[in-house]
Design an enzyme around this catalytic site. Structure first.
Site, PDB file in Angstrom:
ATOM      1  N   PRO A  64       0.920  -1.470  -0.105  1.00  0.00           N
ATOM      2  CA  PRO A  64      -0.097   0.294  -0.269  1.00  0.00           C
ATOM      3  C   PRO A  64       1.040   1.212  -0.410  1.00  0.00           C
ATOM      4  CG  PRO A  64       0.341  -1.487   2.489  1.00  0.00           C
ATOM      5  CD  PRO A  64       0.935  -1.341   1.306  1.00  0.00           C
ATOM      6  N   HIS A  65       0.433   2.343  -0.551  1.00  0.00           N
ATOM      7  CA  HIS A  65       1.258   3.395  -0.990  1.00  0.00           C
ATOM      8  C   HIS A  65       0.800   4.995  -1.447  1.00  0.00           C
ATOM      9  CE1 HIS A  65       0.791   1.180  -4.943  1.00  0.00           C
ATOM     10  NE2 HIS A  65       1.072   3.059  -5.253  1.00  0.00           N
TER      11      HIS A  65
END
Length: 186
Positions: A64-65
């Site tokens: 996730p980013h």
């Protein structure tokens, strides 16, 4: 990735059962270090990015980013989950989870972190070393690409030390391949 990840940003016993809970647990570490100023605002940015396209990669990896106005400096947090967390990868849940946080407008920093990490994750020895890391400091050092420094009197004294050295050597070779397909979804 030298200052982007420290032992305080590593959770080797991540107990989250959803991608939202995993992101929250790792983001809370960022908040505690002053790298994220607003937990809920940052998590909303992570969720918005995740809604565009799942961030699960084959091989048990979740990345996730996002870029967010709530991030003070480029940061990487790492969590290892025994149960696994579904990030939408075709081959199932992720046991290695990396939360990448970059300041809004820091496109270069975001892409640099993502592509560097993607290159490392293509190395089976690197991911195996992360799965067997015995402590947070060792996992953070491995992610930073550091090798044990026996000359300075610092030895790990476990199989982890051997894995770190091996992964570090191989990572340099892997970087030359230029294959960063995992970063394509940035």
């Amino acid at each position: 990735m030298s200052d982007m990840i420290t032992a305080d940003l590593v959770d080797l016993d991540l107990s989250a059962d959803t991608k939202e809970a995993a992101a929250r647990a790792l983001a809370e570490r960022m908040v505690a270090l002053g790298r994220v100023t607003d937990l809920e605002g940052f998590l909303a940015d992570v969720a918005a990015r995740e809604a565009q396209m799942p961030t699960g990669l084959d091989g048990g990896i979740g990345i996730p980013h996002c870029r967010s106005e709530h991030v003070t400096e480029p940061t990487l947090a790492f969590g290892r989950s025994t149960a696994g967390v579904d990030f939408g990868a075709a081959d199932g849940p992720a046991d290695l989870i990396f939360l990448i946080a970059a300041p809004a407008g820091a496109d270069d920093a975001h892409l640099t972190i993502l592509s560097s990490l993607a290159r490392q994750l293509m190395n089976a020895e690197f991911t195996a070393a992360l799965r067997s890391a015995g402590d947070a400091a060792g996992a953070a050092a491995l992610i930073r690409g550091e090798e044990p420094a026996p000359a300075a009197g610092t030895t790990v004294g476990t199989a982890e030390g051997t894995a770190e050295g091996t992964a570090g050597d191989t990572t340099e070779e892997t970087r030359d391949t230029g294959a960063v397909s995992a970063a394509a979804s940035a």
